[in-house]
Design an enzyme around this catalytic site. Sequence first.
Site, PDB file in Angstrom:
ATOM      1  N   GLY A  15       0.779  -1.233   0.000  1.00 14.56           N
ATOM      2  CA  GLY A  15       0.000   0.000   0.000  1.00 14.56           C
ATOM      3  C   GLY A  15       0.807   1.277   0.000  1.00 14.56           C
ATOM      4  O   GLY A  15       0.244   2.360   0.184  1.00 14.56           O
ATOM      5  N   SER A 140      -6.279  -9.234 -12.690  1.00 18.84           N
ATOM      6  CA  SER A 140      -5.834  -8.500 -13.871  1.00 18.84           C
ATOM      7  C   SER A 140      -6.680  -8.943 -15.051  1.00 18.84           C
ATOM      8  O   SER A 140      -7.288 -10.027 -15.011  1.00 18.84           O
ATOM      9  CB  SER A 140      -4.353  -8.815 -14.148  1.00 18.84           C
ATOM     10  OG  SER A 140      -3.955  -8.381 -15.435  1.00 18.84           O
ATOM     11  N   TYR A 153       2.706 -14.697 -14.769  1.00 14.27           N
ATOM     12  CA  TYR A 153       1.798 -13.635 -14.352  1.00 14.27           C
ATOM     13  C   TYR A 153       0.351 -14.013 -14.642  1.00 14.27           C
ATOM     14  O   TYR A 153      -0.521 -13.930 -13.757  1.00 14.27           O
ATOM     15  CB  TYR A 153       2.158 -12.331 -15.065  1.00 14.27           C
ATOM     16  CG  TYR A 153       1.313 -11.155 -14.653  1.00 14.27           C
ATOM     17  CD1 TYR A 153       1.552 -10.494 -13.457  1.00 14.27           C
ATOM     18  CD2 TYR A 153       0.272 -10.697 -15.458  1.00 14.27           C
ATOM     19  CE1 TYR A 153       0.775  -9.401 -13.067  1.00 14.27           C
ATOM     20  CE2 TYR A 153      -0.507  -9.612 -15.089  1.00 14.27           C
ATOM     21  CZ  TYR A 153      -0.250  -8.966 -13.890  1.00 14.27           C
ATOM     22  OH  TYR A 153      -1.019  -7.890 -13.511  1.00 14.27           O
TER      23      TYR A 153
END
Length: 258
Positions: A15, A140, A153
């Site tokens: 974050g 994603s 990924y």
Amino acid sequence: MDIGLNGKRVLVTAGAQGIGLAITEAFVAAGAQVHICDVSEDFLASAKQKLPQVSQSRTDVSSESQVDAMFAELAARWGGLDVLVNNAGIAGPTAKVEDTDLAAWDQTIAVNLTGPFLCTRRAVPLLKAAGGGSIVNLSSVAGRLGFPLRTPYSASKFGVIGLTETWAMELGPSKIRVNAILPGIVAGERQERVIAAKAASYGIAHEEMRQRLLTKVSLRSMVTAQDIANQIIFICSPAGAAISGQRLSVCGNVEHLG
């Protein structure tokens, strides 16, 4: 404007930078109490200067012992948790499958898939103690579309969808909502590195690679970290109380990857 997040206890992994920092800032603006973790001392220091009210820890989400230590600290401080944002992730290698190194595969899976598992496993008792809450997993568009040259990924982000749908079913009776956000081509330094790597793989110029990517997006534009943060704030607020088990693309409608 009070959107119902004032005082909520929120953990955002990774974050302190990029999309994660935008998410952190959005929750702070909504009045939430926020804890962030990151692996970078530099990014944590920068975030502390910008957001001194946000607590933080240096935590590698792929490390069971470090995740356990962070949650022990949060349990002692807060006694419960209202929102977990599993944002931490890495891009992994850009290579043909036959040229992909096993160590690079393992690292990508460890951060992008094992990390959310480790954090969620420890967060659930705290969310239950709060009477319910929200988990947001960052997947994603590569979690719904094949992504040539990005095997680790894409595999990890497809895996995040499986975690999301499974946990939504498992945790729903405890009033815990679980959703996945699927960012598209997000403007920023990380995306520029990805474009550079793909351009090198194809043997073309950086700008040509950028334009090639954007022709696959219906809106012909990248999204921003703020776009991602806005969607997360909505689904974690009372306005998103009926949303669970969903994969929500924030991408301008990416039609295909390649």
